[in-house]
Design a protein around this motif. Sequence first.
Motif, short mmCIF file in Angstrom:
data_model
loop_
_atom_site.label_atom_id
_atom_site.label_comp_id
_atom_site.label_asym_id
_atom_site.label_seq_id
_atom_site.Cartn_x
_atom_site.Cartn_y
_atom_site.Cartn_z
N LYS A 1 0.85 -1.19 0.00
CA LYS A 1 0.00 0.00 0.00
C LYS A 1 0.89 1.24 0.00
O LYS A 1 1.99 1.23 0.55
CB LYS A 1 -0.92 0.00 1.23
N THR B 1 -5.18 -9.86 4.36
CA THR B 1 -5.73 -10.94 5.19
C THR B 1 -5.69 -12.29 4.47
O THR B 1 -6.11 -12.41 3.32
CB THR B 1 -7.20 -10.61 5.56
N GLY C 1 -12.96 -4.85 -2.68
CA GLY C 1 -11.99 -5.94 -2.75
C GLY C 1 -11.36 -6.28 -1.42
O GLY C 1 -10.46 -7.12 -1.35
N THR D 1 -11.61 -7.51 2.77
CA THR D 1 -12.44 -8.30 3.69
C THR D 1 -13.34 -7.35 4.49
O THR D 1 -14.44 -7.73 4.87
CB THR D 1 -11.57 -9.12 4.66
N SER D 2 -12.88 -6.13 4.72
CA SER D 2 -13.66 -5.15 5.49
C SER D 2 -15.01 -4.91 4.82
O SER D 2 -16.05 -4.84 5.50
CB SER D 2 -12.91 -3.82 5.56
N TYR E 1 -8.38 3.46 1.52
CA TYR E 1 -8.98 3.94 2.77
C TYR E 1 -8.80 5.46 2.93
O TYR E 1 -9.66 6.13 3.50
CB TYR E 1 -8.42 3.17 3.97
N ASP F 1 -9.31 -2.56 9.04
CA ASP F 1 -8.51 -3.08 10.14
C ASP F 1 -8.12 -1.98 11.13
O ASP F 1 -7.77 -0.85 10.72
CB ASP F 1 -7.26 -3.76 9.61
N1 GLU Z 1 -6.89 -6.84 5.77
C1 GLU Z 1 -8.06 -6.60 4.99
C2 GLU Z 1 -7.93 -7.14 3.59
O1 GLU Z 1 -6.98 -7.76 3.28
C3 GLU Z 1 -8.42 -5.13 4.94
C4 GLU Z 1 -7.29 -4.21 4.66
C5 GLU Z 1 -7.00 -4.01 3.20
O2 GLU Z 1 -7.94 -3.88 2.39
O3 GLU Z 1 -5.81 -3.98 2.86
O4 GLU Z 1 -8.79 -7.01 2.77
#
Ligand code: GLU
Length: 288
Positions: free
Chosen positions: A60, A124, A172, A174-175, A192, A210
């Motif tokens: 990121k 994740t 895309g 998990t959040s 984010y 997260d």
């Molecule tokens: N850890 C979560 C995921 O892999 C949320 C953070 C992100 O999007 O990087 O989707």
Amino acid sequence: MRLNRGFAAVALAAVGVLGLSACAGGATEPAEPVAEAPEFEAGSTMAALAEAGTITIGTKFDQPLFGLQGLDGEPVGFDVEIGKIIASELGISADNIEWVETVSANREPFIENGTVDIVVATYTINDTRKEVISFAGPYYLAGQDILVLEGNPEGITGPDDLAGKNVCSVAGSTSEKNIAEYGVNLITTDTYSNCLEPLRNGAVVAVTTDNVILAGLADQNPGEFEVVNNPFTSEPYGIGLGRDDDAFRSFINDVLEAAYEDGRWADAWNATAGTVLDLPEPPAVDRY
Ligand code: GLU
């Protein structure tokens, strides 16, 4: 995978060098001692990367504490340091890492199509993703949480309080999937940091992802936001790599365990996320 003798010798030497650099380095990022001419099985991903002398890592670029692009264009953060530790054990110095910005939605595609060799990006580990890529790790355990305006004007204490409200998260991730179960009016974007302006101007009442990502964003914008601090999921962070590249996955797991043992993992944390967050226990790697 067992450590071969060359690797083990280099790892031992690395501990000695690290001791010196940690003392001299102060609060700056630890300079990873780089393995000299490590040997790997012919045909392995490790051999190919070591031979190339470079590795392309997706991370990121807009997440303080884990992966944030600096003024020189290079990202800094805990994920970046984990990437440097892995590269160093391939004989690749930090200067020879090519960093590519990954957002949540393009991580699997970037691994699948070879844009990157690995992804270290608050990523994740889960079964859906394991259908198309593989994961080493975890190297950190996060949990999904909620970011609100400073003072928490809506009195939000957990995801149940968000039902029927406008909430921002990232496509895309998990959040995005986890919060969808709570009947929120979900607004998604690609990063984010792009959720912060809608939170400021009232278009949404909360941002969710997260806890450590939200903590970094709150820290970056003093006095503006606060984390509810009531994590409601488990998010084990892994290193994404090509599916079924078992030797490479085992190698990275070995590197993580060595870094837990010799202090490089803790040094990496303390120099980055540790400026805001407490040092956690390193999680056991999952050699699935
Ligand atoms: N850890 C979560 C995921 O892999 C949320 C953070 C992100 O999007 O990087 O989707």
